[in-house]
Scaffold this motif. Structure first.
Motif, mmCIF file in Angstrom:
data_model
loop_
_atom_site.group_PDB
_atom_site.id
_atom_site.type_symbol
_atom_site.label_atom_id
_atom_site.label_comp_id
_atom_site.label_asym_id
_atom_site.label_seq_id
_atom_site.Cartn_x
_atom_site.Cartn_y
_atom_site.Cartn_z
ATOM 1 N N ILE A 99 0.976 -0.888 -0.353
ATOM 2 C CA ILE A 99 0.001 -0.222 0.084
ATOM 3 C C ILE A 99 0.654 0.992 -0.084
ATOM 4 O O ILE A 99 2.005 1.282 1.374
ATOM 5 C CB ILE A 99 -0.597 -0.069 1.416
ATOM 6 N N ILE A 100 0.694 2.433 -1.042
ATOM 7 C CA ILE A 100 1.516 3.356 -1.242
ATOM 8 C C ILE A 100 0.461 4.187 0.002
ATOM 9 O O ILE A 100 -0.648 4.353 -0.965
ATOM 10 C CB ILE A 100 2.244 3.006 -2.526
ATOM 11 N N MET A 101 1.289 5.078 0.090
ATOM 12 C CA MET A 101 0.442 6.542 0.431
ATOM 13 C C MET A 101 0.924 7.988 0.455
ATOM 14 O O MET A 101 2.535 7.761 0.310
ATOM 15 C CB MET A 101 -0.052 6.172 2.503
ATOM 16 N N MET A 102 0.639 8.613 -0.817
ATOM 17 C CA MET A 102 0.543 10.212 -0.778
ATOM 18 C C MET A 102 0.372 10.158 -0.069
ATOM 19 O O MET A 102 -1.067 11.323 0.052
ATOM 20 C CB MET A 102 0.347 9.498 -2.259
ATOM 21 N N ASP A 103 0.818 11.235 0.845
ATOM 22 C CA ASP A 103 0.978 12.770 1.276
ATOM 23 C C ASP A 103 1.549 14.242 1.223
ATOM 24 O O ASP A 103 2.586 14.501 1.329
ATOM 25 C CB ASP A 103 1.920 12.389 3.156
ATOM 26 N N ILE A 104 0.212 14.761 1.281
ATOM 27 C CA ILE A 104 0.274 16.181 0.120
ATOM 28 C C ILE A 104 0.152 17.778 1.307
ATOM 29 O O ILE A 104 -1.073 17.849 1.710
ATOM 30 C CB ILE A 104 -0.383 16.139 -1.019
ATOM 31 N N ASN A 105 1.460 18.272 1.622
ATOM 32 C CA ASN A 105 0.964 19.536 2.848
ATOM 33 C C ASN A 105 0.798 20.598 2.205
ATOM 34 O O ASN A 105 2.570 20.878 2.019
ATOM 35 C CB ASN A 105 2.316 18.491 3.833
ATOM 36 N N PHE A 106 0.253 21.136 1.458
ATOM 37 C CA PHE A 106 0.708 22.613 1.205
ATOM 38 C C PHE A 106 0.938 23.453 1.582
ATOM 39 O O PHE A 106 1.450 24.634 1.583
ATOM 40 C CB PHE A 106 -0.744 23.377 0.142
ATOM 41 N N ASP A 107 0.488 23.477 3.199
ATOM 42 C CA ASP A 107 1.112 24.838 4.159
ATOM 43 C C ASP A 107 2.471 24.035 3.679
ATOM 44 O O ASP A 107 3.651 25.789 4.453
ATOM 45 C CB ASP A 107 0.136 24.419 5.529
ATOM 46 N N GLU A 108 3.338 23.058 4.218
ATOM 47 C CA GLU A 108 4.391 22.716 4.427
ATOM 48 C C GLU A 108 5.564 22.751 2.590
ATOM 49 O O GLU A 108 5.993 22.456 2.283
ATOM 50 C CB GLU A 108 5.195 21.536 5.497
ATOM 51 N N SER B 55 5.092 20.120 0.795
ATOM 52 C CA SER B 55 5.764 18.957 0.627
ATOM 53 C C SER B 55 5.495 18.069 -0.058
ATOM 54 O O SER B 55 3.922 17.638 0.297
ATOM 55 C CB SER B 55 6.637 18.757 2.629
ATOM 56 N N LEU B 56 6.490 16.802 -0.935
ATOM 57 C CA LEU B 56 4.800 15.868 -0.645
ATOM 58 C C LEU B 56 5.743 13.941 -0.640
ATOM 59 O O LEU B 56 7.072 14.452 -0.711
ATOM 60 C CB LEU B 56 4.886 15.682 -2.400
ATOM 61 N N LYS C 287 5.259 3.205 6.435
ATOM 62 C CA LYS C 287 7.346 3.586 5.902
ATOM 63 C C LYS C 287 7.242 4.654 5.310
ATOM 64 O O LYS C 287 7.282 4.051 4.355
ATOM 65 C CB LYS C 287 7.884 2.130 5.861
ATOM 66 N N SER C 288 7.552 5.818 6.411
ATOM 67 C CA SER C 288 8.016 7.186 5.079
ATOM 68 C C SER C 288 9.306 6.961 4.572
ATOM 69 O O SER C 288 9.946 6.329 5.100
ATOM 70 C CB SER C 288 8.018 8.256 6.323
ATOM 71 N N LEU C 289 8.780 7.142 3.720
ATOM 72 C CA LEU C 289 10.953 7.753 2.021
ATOM 73 C C LEU C 289 10.686 8.431 2.653
ATOM 74 O O LEU C 289 11.706 8.930 2.288
ATOM 75 C CB LEU C 289 10.165 6.413 0.958
ATOM 76 N N GLY C 290 10.607 9.363 3.260
ATOM 77 C CA GLY C 290 10.834 11.299 3.174
ATOM 78 C C GLY C 290 10.493 11.758 2.318
ATOM 79 O O GLY C 290 9.716 11.194 1.117
ATOM 80 N N ILE C 291 10.911 13.334 2.295
ATOM 81 C CA ILE C 291 10.020 13.778 1.180
ATOM 82 C C ILE C 291 10.707 13.328 0.151
ATOM 83 O O ILE C 291 11.977 13.972 -0.437
ATOM 84 C CB ILE C 291 10.992 15.230 1.892
ATOM 85 N N SER C 292 9.954 14.133 -0.701
ATOM 86 C CA SER C 292 10.194 13.425 -2.599
ATOM 87 C C SER C 292 10.041 15.265 -3.108
ATOM 88 O O SER C 292 11.238 14.942 -4.153
ATOM 89 C CB SER C 292 9.324 12.129 -2.939
ATOM 90 N N HIS C 293 9.393 15.629 -3.011
ATOM 91 C CA HIS C 293 9.789 17.273 -3.890
ATOM 92 C C HIS C 293 8.998 18.002 -3.088
ATOM 93 O O HIS C 293 7.806 18.148 -1.529
ATOM 94 C CB HIS C 293 9.029 17.168 -4.632
ATOM 95 N N LYS C 294 9.629 18.937 -2.938
ATOM 96 C CA LYS C 294 8.761 19.989 -2.557
ATOM 97 C C LYS C 294 7.983 21.111 -3.924
ATOM 98 O O LYS C 294 8.323 21.289 -4.495
ATOM 99 C CB LYS C 294 10.394 22.072 -1.744
#
Length: 197
Positions: A145-154, A156-157, A164-171
């Motif tokens: 299962i892949i989760m995509m977390d998008i935070n426009f305030d920060e 960050s993607l 398990k987090s893979l860390g920030i992929s993109h700003k």
């Protein structure tokens, strides 16, 4: 006592109405857009599962546009039989000009067209041309299962594999985006498990 019973019934009815509203408003976001997909892709399971038919490539998009707030999308890899598969965000407009969805190629193709994670090889897209040359994450397996977390305030993607987090992929740049999946080759199938807006 009658007043109390009426109050309980009203409260119960309001709760049920609220739950129904939440389910209906959420269910719209749990689906692929039937108009924004490659013609060789078949959508099933109430528009929540996509299969690429034959030796083709193309992108498909979810039916909601996001531009602010915090969003999480989860996808389950049901069958991994193709050469390449990407999950990410397609940028709907550039310099305020609306773009046509790139249904016949990968959705990050070109400069500043979006952000993606190539889950079949463990790479992320480049901003300069949208191609996948930078190592990121891991290679996924069927059932993951892949989760995509998008935070426009920060701005960050972040991607997660089985929580398990893979860390920030993109700003990310603040703009309008559509969650998207790209499939190349054949019989790749991706089912949406959960989307939280």
């Amino acid at each position: 006592n009658n007043n109390n019973n009426n109050d309980d019934e009203d409260s119960k009815e309001q709760t049920e109405q609220k739950q129904q509203h939440q389910q209906s408003s959420t269910s719209n976001h749990h689906q692929f857009d039937t108009n924004w997909k490659n013609k060789n892709m078949a959508i099933t399971n109430n528009n929540r599962c996509v299969t690429m038919k034959g030796y083709y490539e193309g992108s498909i998009f979810l039916n909601n546009t996001i531009s602010s707030g915090h969003h999480q999308y989860k996808f389950r890899i049901v069958q991994k039989a193709g050469y390449s598969m990407h999950i990410g965000l397609w940028r709907c407009s550039t310099d305020g000009t609306a773009s046509e969805p790139p249904i016949n190629t990968f959705f990050t193709n070109g400069m500043d067209q979006g952000y993606g994670y190539q889950i079949t090889h463990g790479y992320k897209s480049r901003i300069s041309d949208g191609k996948y040359r930078d190592k990121y994450g891991v290679i996924v397996d069927e059932g993951d299962i892949i989760m995509m977390d998008i935070n426009f305030d920060e701005q960050s993607l972040i991607f997660y594999i089985n929580n398990k987090s893979l860390g920030i992929s993109h700003k990310i740049i603040k703009d309008d985006y559509r969650p998207a999946i790209y499939i190349y080759k054949y019989f790749n199938e991706a089912a949406i498990v959960e989307i939280v807006d």
